[in-house]
Design an enzyme around this catalytic site. Sequence first.
Site, mmCIF file in Angstrom:
data_model
loop_
_atom_site.group_PDB
_atom_site.id
_atom_site.type_symbol
_atom_site.label_atom_id
_atom_site.label_comp_id
_atom_site.label_asym_id
_atom_site.label_seq_id
_atom_site.Cartn_x
_atom_site.Cartn_y
_atom_site.Cartn_z
ATOM 1 N N GLU A 15 0.836 -1.195 0.000
ATOM 2 C CA GLU A 15 0.000 0.000 0.000
ATOM 3 C C GLU A 15 0.875 1.250 0.000
ATOM 4 O O GLU A 15 1.690 1.453 0.892
ATOM 5 C CB GLU A 15 -0.873 -0.023 1.269
ATOM 6 C CG GLU A 15 -1.684 1.218 1.485
ATOM 7 C CD GLU A 15 -2.419 1.174 2.838
ATOM 8 O OE1 GLU A 15 -2.256 0.194 3.581
ATOM 9 O OE2 GLU A 15 -3.138 2.147 3.114
ATOM 10 N N ASP A 46 -1.111 -1.206 5.673
ATOM 11 C CA ASP A 46 -0.978 -0.636 7.013
ATOM 12 C C ASP A 46 -2.017 -1.220 7.952
ATOM 13 O O ASP A 46 -3.084 -1.647 7.524
ATOM 14 C CB ASP A 46 -1.195 0.887 6.961
ATOM 15 C CG ASP A 46 -0.026 1.583 6.289
ATOM 16 O OD1 ASP A 46 1.068 0.980 6.242
ATOM 17 O OD2 ASP A 46 -0.217 2.712 5.803
ATOM 18 N N ASP A 98 -4.267 0.002 9.666
ATOM 19 C CA ASP A 98 -5.276 1.013 9.998
ATOM 20 C C ASP A 98 -6.505 0.818 9.117
ATOM 21 O O ASP A 98 -6.584 -0.150 8.358
ATOM 22 C CB ASP A 98 -4.702 2.429 9.832
ATOM 23 C CG ASP A 98 -4.256 2.693 8.407
ATOM 24 O OD1 ASP A 98 -4.582 1.869 7.515
ATOM 25 O OD2 ASP A 98 -3.579 3.714 8.174
ATOM 26 N N ASP A 109 -7.693 2.376 6.481
ATOM 27 C CA ASP A 109 -7.462 2.348 5.036
ATOM 28 C C ASP A 109 -6.826 1.036 4.600
ATOM 29 O O ASP A 109 -7.188 0.462 3.573
ATOM 30 C CB ASP A 109 -6.553 3.507 4.613
ATOM 31 C CG ASP A 109 -7.358 4.780 4.405
ATOM 32 O OD1 ASP A 109 -8.601 4.683 4.366
ATOM 33 O OD2 ASP A 109 -6.742 5.857 4.305
#
Length: 654
Positions: free
Chosen positions: A447, A520, A522, A524
């Site tokens: 990403e 990641d 998180d 997203d």
Amino acid sequence: MAKKAPKNKPANTGGKEASYTAQDIMVLEGLDPVRKRPGMYIGSTGVDGLHHLIWEVVDNSIDEAMAGHADHISVTLLPQGRVRVVDNGRGIPVETHKQTKKSALETVMTVLHAGGKFGGGGYKVSGGLHGVGVSVVNALSSWLRVEVCREGEQWAQEYQRGKPKTKVQKVGKCKNNGTATTFEPDAEIFTGQNGKIPEFDWKRISERLRQQAYLTKGIRLIFNDEREKDELAHRSYSFYFEGGISSYVRYLNEGLEPKHENIFYTQKENESISVEIALQYVDDLQARENSFANNIYNPGGGMHLTGFRTALTRSLNNYARKNNYLKESEENLTGEDVREGLTSIISVKLRDPQFEGQTKDKLGNPEARTAVESVFGSEFDAYLEEHPQDARNILDKVILALKARKAAKAAKDTILRKGALDGLALPGKLSDCQSKNAAESELYIVEGDSAGGSAKQARDRRFQAILPLRGKILNVERARLDKLLGSEQVKTLVIALGAAIAESFDISKLRYHRIIIMTDADVDGAHIRTLLLTLFYRYYLPLVQNGYIYIAQPPLYRVQKGKEIKYAYSEEEKNKMTKDSEGSNVQRYKGLGEMNAEQLWETTMDPARRVFKQVTIDDAKEADKIFDILMGSEVGPRKLFIQTHAKTVKNLDI
Ligand code: 0RA
């Protein structure tokens, strides 16, 4: 998973309900073989087999409910890994059995296949897959107690590893009839990953009970999780669906937009096969088809599903012709057209279900096909006639599917024109590896460009390739194949993989046998991962099936104490590391981009040290479901999902 022949072949009673005596029970053999080869009876001695014990006991109570003698079943998880299942049926008979000279109850509990003739008339349903008999559960339990209430008396017997510890004895009085079984799975038999007995999964159990409640209209299934001392930590669910499988369809369609108001529902017998079907179209591309035989889910479909599909296509084509939705010159709706966006439950009950296929998950009885075709065909024709508005909405939907299919095909033919994808040069974004041997090559889908940069520096270029992706790749849900390929990001990925897509997909051309999603930790990251998994699930299923897809597990923390550096992959692990070493320096990684190349290599990419999660079909399926919620057209459920999961989404377990 081993599947056994149905236990509950009904006795030949000339169609009349039999009266039961202890003699009706057929005696076969003792329980030694079960402890010797548990896998043969319950599939595995891991977490799946462990849950099988519950299904087995519950199925027997459901049989009793289906025969019309019980309407209330509860399952309770207790401390010490114990489980209690209670029903308000007739109670297992306790009279002395002629052949064994033992109580029928003891025979049922200690003799393999002794359940055989229970139930008499009716379909004796659950049977099949799980119907190995409750004695199997007894054999695999370090302790089991069964309590029966019949005619005002309460009886009980206890066992250890399948052997009676007490006689069948009167222990008290009771008002209502019923059976209660409490058992403790044997830690000698069930081994989890760490050698310890695996834990029961309350979610799995409640989902299963929910499903069974849909399939058995009018029974109440209660689930209590009372494992924790703290009562506040207990869970309790009660499943009761008056609408049966129509409620199931409504549940599956939650968060999607129905195309017509009335859910189609029918329940009819044909040649002594019970056929029950519910369906509703939603504004979506996916087909959701769930077929069951005797309450057993058939992931592989089978004859009942075939009959359903045939009748559905025929009914809709007839209706379309008759009402001028299709002109004479136009081609027929295909099966694919009429299933787009269709949620359906097909549930049949029959006497002697035969399961086929490699995993025995497919119903083989040809008479089930004829029964479904006939019942569903005429009932669905009638529904279309009686609900013209629903019929119009359905026809509009399937005709649109037909048109879209033709347009997509035309577009795809152009894009996928023989070799069009092969011919393309590898994308500039891809930092390929040196090896040309797919079996040893790995593709990291990373990403963001900055993490991509670190990964590129960190990698072992001999066998590790890096493909950075930017942000959201594409809304796969609403996009058809032609649009999907139109997305730069997806095209890049497709070309990098080298095996084309959809019908042109050729796994022998695949360039990497490990495809690692590295995002990641998180929201997203979870989102992109869901998107990629959905893409793989819908268009590259063989990659998932072959176990080629992985999820990298980058650490959440770097914990430094003096010169020693450790990485923590969970909150818990970090807390452990810092507990008794006050002076440690903790760095939280908010994203992959915060790690330098060396750290990324050490923690996430070095084959000797990294931890991957291999993506299973279930993971991908789950992602696909979450995806529908995230991307679906309805705002309500999506908002709710994001709000409910906003805090946990970084650990999104997919
Ligand atoms: C056959 C006969 C009778 C009861 C049952 C089976 C029975 C089995 C199970 C297993 C779990 N719960 C159950 N409840 C009932 C009794 C027949 C009679 O009373 O005439």
